[in-house]
Write an enzyme that holds these catalytic residues in place. Structure first.
Site, PDB file in Angstrom:
ATOM      1  N   LYS A  22     -20.196  -9.232   7.738  1.00 42.81           N
ATOM      2  CA  LYS A  22     -21.449  -9.305   7.364  1.00 42.81           C
ATOM      3  C   LYS A  22     -22.423  -9.789   8.387  1.00 42.81           C
ATOM      4  O   LYS A  22     -22.114 -10.824   9.021  1.00 42.81           O
ATOM      5  CB  LYS A  22     -21.512 -10.480   6.109  1.00 42.81           C
ATOM      6  CG  LYS A  22     -20.664  -9.850   4.797  1.00 42.81           C
ATOM      7  CD  LYS A  22     -21.062 -10.890   3.863  1.00 42.81           C
ATOM      8  CE  LYS A  22     -20.493 -10.390   2.447  1.00 42.81           C
ATOM      9  NZ  LYS A  22     -20.496 -11.318   1.346  1.00 42.81           N
TER      10      LYS A  22
ATOM     11  N   GLU B 127     -15.434 -12.303   5.957  1.00 49.96           N
ATOM     12  CA  GLU B 127     -15.235 -12.771   4.846  1.00 49.96           C
ATOM     13  C   GLU B 127     -14.024 -11.964   4.399  1.00 49.96           C
ATOM     14  O   GLU B 127     -13.876 -10.641   4.627  1.00 49.96           O
ATOM     15  CB  GLU B 127     -16.222 -12.829   3.633  1.00 49.96           C
ATOM     16  CG  GLU B 127     -17.319 -13.844   4.060  1.00 49.96           C
ATOM     17  CD  GLU B 127     -18.165 -13.771   2.901  1.00 49.96           C
ATOM     18  OE1 GLU B 127     -18.166 -12.804   1.800  1.00 49.96           O
ATOM     19  OE2 GLU B 127     -19.400 -14.776   2.727  1.00 49.96           O
TER      20      GLU B 127
ATOM     21  N   TYR C 284     -12.501  -9.475   1.766  1.00 54.87           N
ATOM     22  CA  TYR C 284     -13.233  -8.621   0.707  1.00 54.87           C
ATOM     23  C   TYR C 284     -12.612  -8.905  -0.550  1.00 54.87           C
ATOM     24  O   TYR C 284     -11.288  -8.601  -0.744  1.00 54.87           O
ATOM     25  CB  TYR C 284     -12.889  -7.371   1.444  1.00 54.87           C
ATOM     26  CG  TYR C 284     -13.636  -6.116   0.663  1.00 54.87           C
ATOM     27  CD1 TYR C 284     -14.741  -6.116   0.576  1.00 54.87           C
ATOM     28  CD2 TYR C 284     -12.783  -5.060  -0.035  1.00 54.87           C
ATOM     29  CE1 TYR C 284     -15.532  -4.950  -0.242  1.00 54.87           C
ATOM     30  CE2 TYR C 284     -13.302  -4.135  -0.940  1.00 54.87           C
ATOM     31  CZ  TYR C 284     -14.721  -3.877  -0.953  1.00 54.87           C
ATOM     32  OH  TYR C 284     -15.358  -3.181  -1.594  1.00 54.87           O
TER      33      TYR C 284
ATOM     34  N   ARG D 122     -37.226 -16.467  -3.931  1.00 55.26           N
ATOM     35  CA  ARG D 122     -38.376 -15.763  -4.433  1.00 55.26           C
ATOM     36  C   ARG D 122     -37.868 -15.498  -5.872  1.00 55.26           C
ATOM     37  O   ARG D 122     -36.782 -15.940  -6.450  1.00 55.26           O
ATOM     38  CB  ARG D 122     -38.231 -14.372  -3.740  1.00 55.26           C
ATOM     39  CG  ARG D 122     -36.909 -13.322  -3.984  1.00 55.26           C
ATOM     40  CD  ARG D 122     -37.039 -11.901  -3.720  1.00 55.26           C
ATOM     41  NE  ARG D 122     -35.905 -11.269  -4.162  1.00 55.26           N
ATOM     42  CZ  ARG D 122     -34.763 -11.052  -3.653  1.00 55.26           C
ATOM     43  NH1 ARG D 122     -34.495 -11.585  -2.071  1.00 55.26           N
ATOM     44  NH2 ARG D 122     -33.895 -10.246  -4.092  1.00 55.26           N
TER      45      ARG D 122
ATOM     46  N   ARG E 124     -34.042  -0.687 -15.523  1.00 53.85           N
ATOM     47  CA  ARG E 124     -35.274  -0.423 -14.356  1.00 53.85           C
ATOM     48  C   ARG E 124     -35.467   1.009 -14.558  1.00 53.85           C
ATOM     49  O   ARG E 124     -34.480   1.925 -14.485  1.00 53.85           O
ATOM     50  CB  ARG E 124     -34.523  -0.692 -13.150  1.00 53.85           C
ATOM     51  CG  ARG E 124     -34.384  -2.213 -12.787  1.00 53.85           C
ATOM     52  CD  ARG E 124     -34.195  -2.555 -11.216  1.00 53.85           C
ATOM     53  NE  ARG E 124     -33.773  -3.691 -11.056  1.00 53.85           N
ATOM     54  CZ  ARG E 124     -33.854  -4.388 -10.008  1.00 53.85           C
ATOM     55  NH1 ARG E 124     -33.945  -3.526  -8.838  1.00 53.85           N
ATOM     56  NH2 ARG E 124     -33.418  -5.888  -9.684  1.00 53.85           N
TER      57      ARG E 124
HETATM   58  C1  MV4 Z   1     -19.036  -8.965  -0.950  1.00 55.02           C
HETATM   59  C2  MV4 Z   1     -18.440  -8.098  -1.666  1.00 55.02           C
HETATM   60  C3  MV4 Z   1     -16.787  -8.456  -1.569  1.00 55.02           C
HETATM   61  N1  MV4 Z   1     -16.329  -9.350  -0.893  1.00 55.02           N
HETATM   62  N2  MV4 Z   1     -18.421 -10.111  -0.352  1.00 55.02           N
HETATM   63  C4  MV4 Z   1     -23.243  -6.704  -1.469  1.00 55.02           C
HETATM   64  C5  MV4 Z   1     -24.485  -7.386  -1.618  1.00 55.02           C
HETATM   65  C6  MV4 Z   1     -24.356  -8.791  -0.806  1.00 55.02           C
HETATM   66  N3  MV4 Z   1     -25.366  -9.455  -1.233  1.00 55.02           N
HETATM   67  C7  MV4 Z   1     -23.187  -9.230  -1.038  1.00 55.02           C
HETATM   68  N4  MV4 Z   1     -22.283  -7.964  -1.298  1.00 55.02           N
HETATM   69  C8  MV4 Z   1     -20.956  -8.071  -1.463  1.00 55.02           C
HETATM   70  N5  MV4 Z   1     -20.221  -9.083  -0.780  1.00 55.02           N
HETATM   71  C9  MV4 Z   1     -17.007 -10.154  -0.281  1.00 55.02           C
HETATM   72  N6  MV4 Z   1     -16.449 -11.175   0.447  1.00 55.02           N
HETATM   73  C10 MV4 Z   1     -18.965  -7.226  -2.351  1.00 55.02           C
HETATM   74  C11 MV4 Z   1     -20.364  -7.159  -2.229  1.00 55.02           C
HETATM   75  C12 MV4 Z   1     -20.733  -6.071  -2.972  1.00 55.02           C
HETATM   76  C13 MV4 Z   1     -21.678  -6.128  -4.162  1.00 55.02           C
HETATM   77  C14 MV4 Z   1     -21.964  -7.182  -4.228  1.00 55.02           C
HETATM   78  C15 MV4 Z   1     -22.861  -7.735  -5.518  1.00 55.02           C
HETATM   79  C16 MV4 Z   1     -23.431  -6.672  -6.126  1.00 55.02           C
HETATM   80  C17 MV4 Z   1     -23.083  -5.287  -5.727  1.00 55.02           C
HETATM   81  C18 MV4 Z   1     -22.452  -5.111  -4.495  1.00 55.02           C
HETATM   82  C19 MV4 Z   1     -21.855  -3.888  -4.316  1.00 55.02           C
HETATM   83  C20 MV4 Z   1     -21.056  -3.612  -3.211  1.00 55.02           C
HETATM   84  C21 MV4 Z   1     -20.528  -4.842  -2.486  1.00 55.02           C
END
Ligand code: MV4
Length: 447
Positions: free
Chosen positions: A158, A200, A202, A292, A338
């Site tokens: 990330k 991180e 996954y 926000r 939306r």
């Molecule tokens: C993640 C994850 C899986 N594992 N972190 C995507 C947006 C960002 N705000 C954080 N996100 C994610 N972080 C770890 N360690 C999967 C996502 C993610 C996701 C998170 C929230 C809403 C939609 C998503 C779609 C794909 C991946």
């Protein structure tokens, strides 16, 4: 209290803030680009200033022009809405140096949370759970490999300057980790001018749960329960609801309390959202904090009865939070769809153009927050959201029925919208069960 507020935004959120100002007896000052001269936010504001050509970079992102309008309009405060300059701590700073209140958190809190790795470290220090991962930023390929082996593949790289899914890369094994690392760094450098990344574990098929926070300048802080935003496509949320249908009550409460703990540690003020992902076993992990008001704030307003925009204004003006935690109820179920000017049959391609005619739904439990009207031209220059259809009913089943009824009434001619797609989602067994994770839309609608 303020006499006059400038709204540094457009579309439905500008109109939403203008409505709150009107009810509070505060004069509103709109700014608009040339493309938005006929916009509803210009019409309903008490005063309006054109700040430039259609492109956002020449208008809604121009700090100098917005501050000029604020001076001409003699305002006490600026509400940034969401997007554009809402999380720009430099803009926040400039407002304050011009003795104009910024309706949002301090620039310091913004900076602490805008850097995702810094926010992660703050969460760790505060005892708020985060996903197992690197101890700070990744300094070398060797370090990435070592951390990945420690926490186990797959891992997610990330960008610390990222957020909302930008600059992320999954790596399933050591072989692809090295190229994924370079790609993520290059992409982050190009997109944010900062190539720093962290790692991180996954989490597969997570739910996206976020908690609404309100905090004043006198140490009072409350949560307004959570929202479930798992129904999204390519990091664009489609449907949001409150409360989360997929979590037991004790988990919901624990997540909300963790969010409060995080905001206390960050010395956060005003309205904010703490975002978590939740795994199959209901383990939750803090992902980021959004400094926000968010698009989906109305579902929280419906279940709590709280006007979040008014709260933002009152907090910025220095008032004490009038609400204690036990005065914040969670009543019934609220859902937001939306409505975007996009064609779901063409890969959700934006479909700008003139709305030839329009009928907005209504009736018991229905709210339509929109700046659109018959004759309105949906501009290709901005995001394609033209409205938010929100329902609130005593139960989730009733909310779904009311949403489907409201969607059937909504009629917009001249452009394609996502309304019909929503009706398909609302009939899906997985949605009806309240069991959607963030892979639902891509998986079930191969969208
Ligand atoms: C993640 C994850 C899986 N594992 N972190 C995507 C947006 C960002 N705000 C954080 N996100 C994610 N972080 C770890 N360690 C999967 C996502 C993610 C996701 C998170 C929230 C809403 C939609 C998503 C779609 C794909 C991946």
């Amino acid at each position: 209290m303020y006499n006059r507020i400038l709204i540094a935004n457009r579309g439905e959120i500008a109109l939403r803030v203008i409505r709150a100002c009107r009810e509070l007896g505060i004069q509103s000052v709109a700014v608009y680009s040339q493309a938005d001269a006929d916009s509803a936010h210009v019409r309903f504001a008490d005063e309006a200033y054109c700040i430039g050509p259609s492109r956002s970079a020449d208008s809604y992102l121009r700090i100098d022009r917005i501050i000029s309008a604020a001076e001409l309009g003699n305002v006490d405060a600026i509400h940034p809405g969401y997007g554009f300059l809402a999380e720009n701590s430099h803009f926040n700073d400039v407002c304050r140096s011009c003795e104009i209140d910024f309706i949002g958190p301090t620039p310091q809190a913004m900076d602490r949370l805008g850097d995702k790795n810094a926010a992660r470290e703050l969460a760790i220090a505060a005892g708020v759970p985060v996903v197992p991962g690197s101890d700070g930023l990744i300094e070398s390929e060797d370090e990435a490999v070592r951390v990945a082996k420690e926490i186990g593949f797959p891992v997610l790289i990330k960008a610390t300057a990222g957020g909302g899914g930008k600059g992320m890369r999954v790596a399933a094994n050591e072989l692809v980790l090295k190229t994924a690392l370079q790609q993520a760094q290059t992409e982050a450098q190009a997109a944010f001018g900062n190539g720093a990344v962290y790692l991180e574990k996954y989490i597969e098929k997570p739910r996206h749960i976020e908690v609404q926070i309100l905090a004043d300048h006198h140490g009072n802080i409350v949560h307004c329960h959570e929202r479930d935003c798992s129904v999204q496509r390519r990091h664009q949320k489609l449907i949001e609801e409150a409360p989360s249908p997929s979590l037991p009550t004790d988990k919901r409460l624990a997540i909300c309390e963790a969010a409060v703990k995080m905001c206390k540690a960050a010395e956060y003020t005003n309205a904010g959202t703490v975002e978590f992902i939740v795994d199959k076993n209901f383990n939750f992990y803090l992902i980021e904090v959004n400094a926000r008001i968010q698009v989906e704030h109305p579902v929280t307003e419906m279940i709590t009865g709280i006007d979040l925009i008014k709260q933002q204004i009152l907090i910025a003006a220095g008032e004490n939070l009038s609400l204690s935690q036990d005065q914040i109820p969670c009543i019934g179920a609220a859902i937001e769809c939306r409505i975007n000017a996009e064609n779901p049959d063409r890969n959700f391609q934006p479909h700008p153009g003139k709305i030839q005619s329009m009928f907005a739904p209504g009736g018991l439990g229905v709210r339509f927050d929109s700046h659109a009207y018959a004759g309105y031209n949906v501009s290709p220059y901005y995001d394609s959201m033209i409205g938010k259809l929100i329902v609130h009913r005593p139960t989730r089943e009733q909310a779904i029925a009311t949403m489907r009824r409201a969607l059937s009434e909504l009629s917009i001619q001249g452009i394609s919208t996502t309304a019909a797609f929503h009706d398909r989602v609302l009939q899906h067994p997985e949605f009806l069960q309240g069991a959607c994770d963030t892979t639902f839309v891509d998986r079930e609608f191969n969208a």
